[in-house]
Write a protein that holds these residues in place. Structure first.
Motif, PDB file in Angstrom:
ATOM      1  N   GLY A  52       0.797  -1.219   0.000  1.00 14.42           N
ATOM      2  CA  GLY A  52       0.000   0.000   0.000  1.00 14.42           C
ATOM      3  C   GLY A  52       0.831   1.271   0.000  1.00 14.42           C
ATOM      4  N   ILE A  53       0.167   2.364  -0.304  1.00 18.40           N
ATOM      5  CA  ILE A  53       0.841   3.651  -0.396  1.00 18.40           C
ATOM      6  C   ILE A  53       1.404   4.105   0.946  1.00 18.40           C
ATOM      7  CG2 ILE A  53      -1.204   5.096  -0.036  1.00 18.40           C
ATOM      8  CD1 ILE A  53      -0.045   6.862  -2.361  1.00 18.40           C
ATOM      9  N   ASP A  54       0.733   3.699   2.034  1.00 14.43           N
ATOM     10  CA  ASP A  54       1.164   4.129   3.364  1.00 14.43           C
ATOM     11  C   ASP A  54       1.953   3.051   4.105  1.00 14.43           C
ATOM     12  OD1 ASP A  54      -0.864   2.321   3.825  1.00 14.43           O
ATOM     13  OD2 ASP A  54      -2.093   3.662   5.035  1.00 14.43           O
ATOM     14  N   GLY A  55       2.209   1.914   3.444  1.00 19.13           N
ATOM     15  CA  GLY A  55       2.980   0.843   4.057  1.00 19.13           C
ATOM     16  C   GLY A  55       2.189  -0.073   4.973  1.00 19.13           C
ATOM     17  N   LYS A  56       0.892   0.185   5.115  1.00 22.44           N
ATOM     18  CA  LYS A  56       0.069  -0.590   6.049  1.00 22.44           C
ATOM     19  C   LYS A  56      -0.594  -1.808   5.406  1.00 22.44           C
ATOM     20  CE  LYS A  56      -0.727   3.220   9.138  1.00 22.44           C
ATOM     21  NZ  LYS A  56      -1.614   3.824  10.099  1.00 22.44           N
ATOM     22  N   GLY A  57      -0.370  -1.997   4.126  1.00 20.89           N
ATOM     23  CA  GLY A  57      -0.976  -3.130   3.428  1.00 20.89           C
ATOM     24  C   GLY A  57      -2.172  -2.672   2.620  1.00 20.89           C
ATOM     25  N   THR A  58      -2.369  -3.298   1.481  1.00 22.07           N
ATOM     26  CA  THR A  58      -3.467  -2.944   0.594  1.00 22.07           C
ATOM     27  C   THR A  58      -4.757  -3.552   1.101  1.00 22.07           C
ATOM     28  OG1 THR A  58      -1.921  -2.866  -1.247  1.00 22.07           O
ATOM     29  CG2 THR A  58      -4.246  -3.037  -1.793  1.00 22.07           C
ATOM     30  N   ARG A  59      -5.782  -2.730   1.231  1.00 26.41           N
ATOM     31  CA  ARG A  59      -7.097  -3.201   1.674  1.00 26.41           C
ATOM     32  C   ARG A  59      -7.733  -4.032   0.572  1.00 26.41           C
ATOM     33  NH1 ARG A  59      -4.690  -0.632   4.880  1.00 26.41           N
ATOM     34  NH2 ARG A  59      -5.314   0.950   6.341  1.00 26.41           N
ATOM     35  N   GLY A  60      -8.426  -5.085   0.949  1.00 24.03           N
ATOM     36  CA  GLY A  60      -9.135  -5.915  -0.018  1.00 24.03           C
ATOM     37  C   GLY A  60      -8.266  -6.940  -0.719  1.00 24.03           C
ATOM     38  N   LEU A  61      -6.996  -6.977  -0.395  1.00 19.38           N
ATOM     39  CA  LEU A  61      -6.102  -7.952  -0.992  1.00 19.38           C
ATOM     40  C   LEU A  61      -6.264  -9.269  -0.233  1.00 19.38           C
ATOM     41  CD1 LEU A  61      -3.981  -7.853  -3.255  1.00 19.38           C
ATOM     42  CD2 LEU A  61      -2.280  -7.390  -1.515  1.00 19.38           C
ATOM     43  N   HIS A  62      -6.449 -10.346  -0.943  1.00 21.53           N
ATOM     44  CA  HIS A  62      -6.738 -11.630  -0.303  1.00 21.53           C
ATOM     45  C   HIS A  62      -5.509 -12.532  -0.301  1.00 21.53           C
ATOM     46  CE1 HIS A  62     -10.906 -10.517  -0.030  1.00 21.53           C
ATOM     47  NE2 HIS A  62     -10.914 -10.246  -1.326  1.00 21.53           N
ATOM     48  N   LEU A  63      -4.459 -12.071   0.360  1.00 19.43           N
ATOM     49  CA  LEU A  63      -3.257 -12.876   0.503  1.00 19.43           C
ATOM     50  C   LEU A  63      -3.230 -13.465   1.916  1.00 19.43           C
ATOM     51  CD1 LEU A  63      -0.639 -10.499  -1.155  1.00 19.43           C
ATOM     52  CD2 LEU A  63      -1.669 -12.542  -2.139  1.00 19.43           C
ATOM     53  N   VAL A  64      -2.750 -14.697   2.015  1.00 15.14           N
ATOM     54  CA  VAL A  64      -2.624 -15.344   3.323  1.00 15.14           C
ATOM     55  C   VAL A  64      -1.194 -15.839   3.442  1.00 15.14           C
ATOM     56  CG1 VAL A  64      -3.411 -17.238   4.774  1.00 15.14           C
ATOM     57  CG2 VAL A  64      -5.041 -16.038   3.296  1.00 15.14           C
ATOM     58  N   PRO A  65      -0.453 -15.343   4.410  1.00 11.91           N
ATOM     59  CA  PRO A  65      -0.809 -14.292   5.361  1.00 11.91           C
ATOM     60  C   PRO A  65      -0.802 -12.924   4.675  1.00 11.91           C
ATOM     61  CG  PRO A  65       1.472 -14.935   5.685  1.00 11.91           C
ATOM     62  CD  PRO A  65       0.910 -15.865   4.640  1.00 11.91           C
ATOM     63  N   LEU A  66      -1.418 -11.971   5.344  1.00 12.14           N
ATOM     64  CA  LEU A  66      -1.463 -10.609   4.813  1.00 12.14           C
ATOM     65  C   LEU A  66      -0.060 -10.023   4.713  1.00 12.14           C
ATOM     66  CD1 LEU A  66      -4.497  -9.209   6.840  1.00 12.14           C
ATOM     67  CD2 LEU A  66      -4.454  -9.812   4.409  1.00 12.14           C
ATOM     68  N   PRO A  67       0.160  -9.109   3.767  1.00 18.48           N
ATOM     69  CA  PRO A  67       1.468  -8.450   3.697  1.00 18.48           C
ATOM     70  C   PRO A  67       1.775  -7.717   5.005  1.00 18.48           C
ATOM     71  CG  PRO A  67       0.197  -8.017   1.723  1.00 18.48           C
ATOM     72  CD  PRO A  67      -0.730  -8.682   2.692  1.00 18.48           C
ATOM     73  N   ALA A  68       3.040  -7.625   5.320  1.00 22.73           N
ATOM     74  CA  ALA A  68       3.469  -6.975   6.555  1.00 22.73           C
ATOM     75  C   ALA A  68       3.078  -5.502   6.567  1.00 22.73           C
ATOM     76  CB  ALA A  68       4.977  -7.105   6.716  1.00 22.73           C
ATOM     77  N   ASP A  69       2.694  -5.022   7.740  1.00 20.37           N
ATOM     78  CA  ASP A  69       2.454  -3.602   7.964  1.00 20.37           C
ATOM     79  C   ASP A  69       3.815  -2.972   8.230  1.00 20.37           C
ATOM     80  OD1 ASP A  69       1.960  -1.054   8.936  1.00 20.37           O
ATOM     81  OD2 ASP A  69       0.460  -1.695  10.406  1.00 20.37           O
ATOM     82  N   LEU A  70       4.330  -2.254   7.253  1.00 24.82           N
ATOM     83  CA  LEU A  70       5.682  -1.702   7.343  1.00 24.82           C
ATOM     84  C   LEU A  70       5.798  -0.567   8.345  1.00 24.82           C
ATOM     85  CD1 LEU A  70       6.529  -1.775   3.540  1.00 24.82           C
ATOM     86  CD2 LEU A  70       6.979  -3.523   5.277  1.00 24.82           C
ATOM     87  N   THR A  71       4.667  -0.082   8.849  1.00 25.86           N
ATOM     88  CA  THR A  71       4.699   0.981   9.859  1.00 25.86           C
ATOM     89  C   THR A  71       4.750   0.420  11.270  1.00 25.86           C
ATOM     90  OG1 THR A  71       2.293   1.138  10.117  1.00 25.86           O
ATOM     91  CG2 THR A  71       3.285   2.438   8.336  1.00 25.86           C
TER      92      THR A  71
END
Length: 121
Positions: A52-71
């Motif tokens: 995501g643009i803010d590093g918190k992960g893209t909303r609505g993306l269906h990846l398991v596990p979710l991408p890391a929250d870079l913040t």
């Protein structure tokens, strides 16, 4: 005599680590500044889809596990070398692939410099 044996074991252990020829990447020379502006451009072209643009992960993306929250503190508290290795080699069993063939080491360090701008106060 026992002290000498212990010291010898410690010396051999240190020497074997130093000369082991492991796969650890060399860290950049101290004092070298990496470019967060260039890193932002690379991030926008390669990382933004999942993180995501803010590093918190893209909303609505269906990846398991979710991408890391870079913040998050758990990411931001990691050592630079550890994060470099994660970008370079990827993370097994996740969507985080290895970027070592697509990005140079300097480009990865630039991305890491940009990721550090996500650090929360």
């Amino acid at each position: 005599m026992r002290v000498v044996g212990i010291m010898l074991c410690v010396f051999i252990g240190i020497a074997s680590v130093g000369f082991g020829g492991g796969e650890l990447k060399k860290l950049p020379a101290s004092g070298k500044e990496y470019d967060a502006v260039t890193g932002r451009e690379i991030y926008s072209n390669t990382c933004i889809r999942c993180h995501g643009i803010d590093g918190k992960g893209t909303r609505g993306l269906h990846l398991v596990p979710l991408p890391a929250d870079l913040t998050s503190p758990s990411i931001q508290s990691r050592l630079d070398g550890s994060l470099f290795k994660r970008i370079h080699d990827g993370k097994p069993n996740t969507a985080m692939g290895a970027w070592r063939t697509a990005l140079s080491d300097d480009e990865i360090w630039d991305v890491l410099a940009y990721v550090r701008t996500f650090r929360q106060e």
